[in-house]
Design an enzyme around this catalytic site. Structure first.
Site, PDB file in Angstrom:
ATOM      1  N   ASP A 137      12.507   2.638  -0.705  1.00  0.00           N
ATOM      2  CA  ASP A 137      11.704   1.745   0.129  1.00  0.00           C
ATOM      3  C   ASP A 137      10.221   2.112  -0.007  1.00  0.00           C
ATOM      4  O   ASP A 137       9.897   3.252  -0.347  1.00  0.00           O
ATOM      5  CB  ASP A 137      12.088   1.902   1.610  1.00  0.00           C
ATOM      6  CG  ASP A 137      13.380   1.169   1.959  1.00  0.00           C
ATOM      7  OD1 ASP A 137      13.897   0.426   1.117  1.00  0.00           O
ATOM      8  OD2 ASP A 137      13.860   1.352   3.093  1.00  0.00           O
ATOM      9  N   GLN A 166       4.757  -4.179  -2.394  1.00  0.00           N
ATOM     10  CA  GLN A 166       4.416  -5.040  -1.236  1.00  0.00           C
ATOM     11  C   GLN A 166       3.277  -5.984  -1.605  1.00  0.00           C
ATOM     12  O   GLN A 166       2.154  -5.546  -1.891  1.00  0.00           O
ATOM     13  CB  GLN A 166       3.985  -4.141  -0.071  1.00  0.00           C
ATOM     14  CG  GLN A 166       5.064  -3.180   0.396  1.00  0.00           C
ATOM     15  CD  GLN A 166       4.482  -1.920   1.031  1.00  0.00           C
ATOM     16  OE1 GLN A 166       3.519  -1.348   0.520  1.00  0.00           O
ATOM     17  NE2 GLN A 166       5.069  -1.487   2.127  1.00  0.00           N
ATOM     18  N   ARG A 187      11.940  -4.347  -6.291  1.00  0.00           N
ATOM     19  CA  ARG A 187      12.030  -5.264  -5.131  1.00  0.00           C
ATOM     20  C   ARG A 187      10.612  -5.676  -4.725  1.00  0.00           C
ATOM     21  O   ARG A 187       9.747  -4.827  -4.519  1.00  0.00           O
ATOM     22  CB  ARG A 187      12.701  -4.541  -3.965  1.00  0.00           C
ATOM     23  CG  ARG A 187      12.706  -5.370  -2.682  1.00  0.00           C
ATOM     24  CD  ARG A 187      13.093  -4.530  -1.462  1.00  0.00           C
ATOM     25  NE  ARG A 187      14.407  -3.956  -1.571  1.00  0.00           N
ATOM     26  CZ  ARG A 187      14.804  -2.869  -0.882  1.00  0.00           C
ATOM     27  NH1 ARG A 187      13.978  -2.246  -0.078  1.00  0.00           N
ATOM     28  NH2 ARG A 187      16.027  -2.412  -1.023  1.00  0.00           N
TER      29      ARG A 187
END
Ligand code: FAD
Length: 311
Positions: A137, A166, A187
């Site tokens: 993460d 992000q 991701r």
């Protein structure tokens, strides 16, 4: 409602408020909506139910900003346990884990980065033995360089380790370019922390535009993009960009959070897309819950009712 976002994100790091709110049971309506349970058994059951419905999962043992070595080690042990249980149940083809480096030592004052790397290695080893993968993460911007450095080190032995970028950070389009290589699982999310304007876009539209630019880089590249958003416009744009770049379903995936737009998760899966749901579990749900409330302050009255009634 947008005005509430910043105060809620500030509260997500307040110890006194955390102590008050954490007295709510995990079964309280607002918590249960986002967190299926506290134990390994509960999260494995929730995972099995998603998988039976054609959805893959990534599990997050909740906890962050750990400043206690024993707690960091307990988090590693929890991941090893859940990976073993997933393997025993034959679920590891569809289930992986997501790890916050600050939960496994990155924030420790002495040698934090080194400890987090060693702990991450232990989880990656357990994941590989179980036949699955780990995704790191991404937390607030002060940790981005350290997290990407640990990722680079981990990928020497565990190239399957996933990264998170992000879109709200100015730097992210460049980071996408650097990570869009063959075998690289990335991701892409909007970003969930309270970030200053010198490092992050503040305007929602700017964040969305950045998300699309990053998507283009990742989908045109050689890696495996993991498109993490509930935003219907971005899902649609991602689908059309994927086909424009000749990407077959299975060469990328959509990801959403447990409890958010479950009907859309199933619709995408039935349409042939690979869909993965991020399932958090454990007792340390406070910071996670506050970030979800900051994204959706409309849920605030539901939250306050749960807090007062403790149900
Ligand atoms: C799989 C996954 C992993 C993530 N990992 C990270 C990470 O490592 N680091 C990080 O900073 N962030 C992470 N995030 C969070 C992410 O950065 C966003 O904060 C979050 O996904 C909300 O952004 P959005 O793209 O869904 O768009 P938004 O514009 O926030 O939401 C779009 C729509 O989704 C629905 N929605 C969004 N949030 C909620 C909610 N809480 N409750 C109900 N409905 C809602 C609403 O319909 C809303 O209109 C992750 C998100 C996902 C899906």
């Amino acid at each position: 409602m947008a005005l509430l976002r910043q105060p809620l994100l500030l509260l997500s790091r307040s110890t006194p408020v955390k102590s008050l709110v954490s007295t709510m049971p995990v079964s309280a309506g607002i918590v249960r909506r986002y967190v299926p349970g506290e134990t390994t058994a509960a999260v494995v059951e929730a995972s099995a139910a998603e998988i039976a419905d054609g959805i893959r999962v990534t599990l997050d043992f909740l906890g962050e900003d750990t400043t206690d070595l024993e707690q960091a080690e307990a988090t590693v042990a929890a991941y090893v346990e859940v990976l073993r249980e997933l393997s025993t149940r034959g679920l590891t083809r569809q289930a992986e884990v997501s790890v916050k480096l600050s939960a496994i030592g990155q924030a420790l004052p002495d040698n934090g980065e080194k400890i987090a790397l060693e702990n991450a290695r232990a989880i990656c080893r357990a994941a590989r033995n179980a036949g699955t993968t780990v995704t790191l993460d991404m937390e607030d911007h002060t940790t981005t360089d350290s997290t990407l450095a640990i990722l680079r080190d981990l990928r020497k032995d565990f190239p399957e380790t996933g990264a998170v970028l992000q879109a709200y950070l100015h730097r992210t389009e460049d980071d996408c370019r650097a990570l869009a290589y063959e075998g690289s699982r990335v991701r892409l999310c909007k970003g969930a922390y309270n970030e200053p304007e010198d490092v992050a876009f503040q305007d929602d539209l700017e964040v969305d535009r950045s998300y699309v630019r990053c998507l283009k880089v990742l989908l045109a590249g050689q890696g495996y993009p993991m498109i993490a958003t509930h935003d219907p416009r971005l899902v649609e744009i991602a689908s059309s960009l994927a086909s424009r770049h000749g990407r077959e379903p299975g060469s990328y995936e959509f990801q959403m959070l447990y409890g958010i737009r479950p009907d859309e998760q199933r619709r995408l899966a039935r349409a042939g897309e690979t869909v993965r749901v991020y399932i958090p579990y454990g007792t340390e749900w406070y910071g996670y819950l506050m970030r979800r409330l900051a994204e959706r302050p409309q849920n605030l009255s539901f939250f306050l009712r749960s807090l007062i009634s403790r149900k």
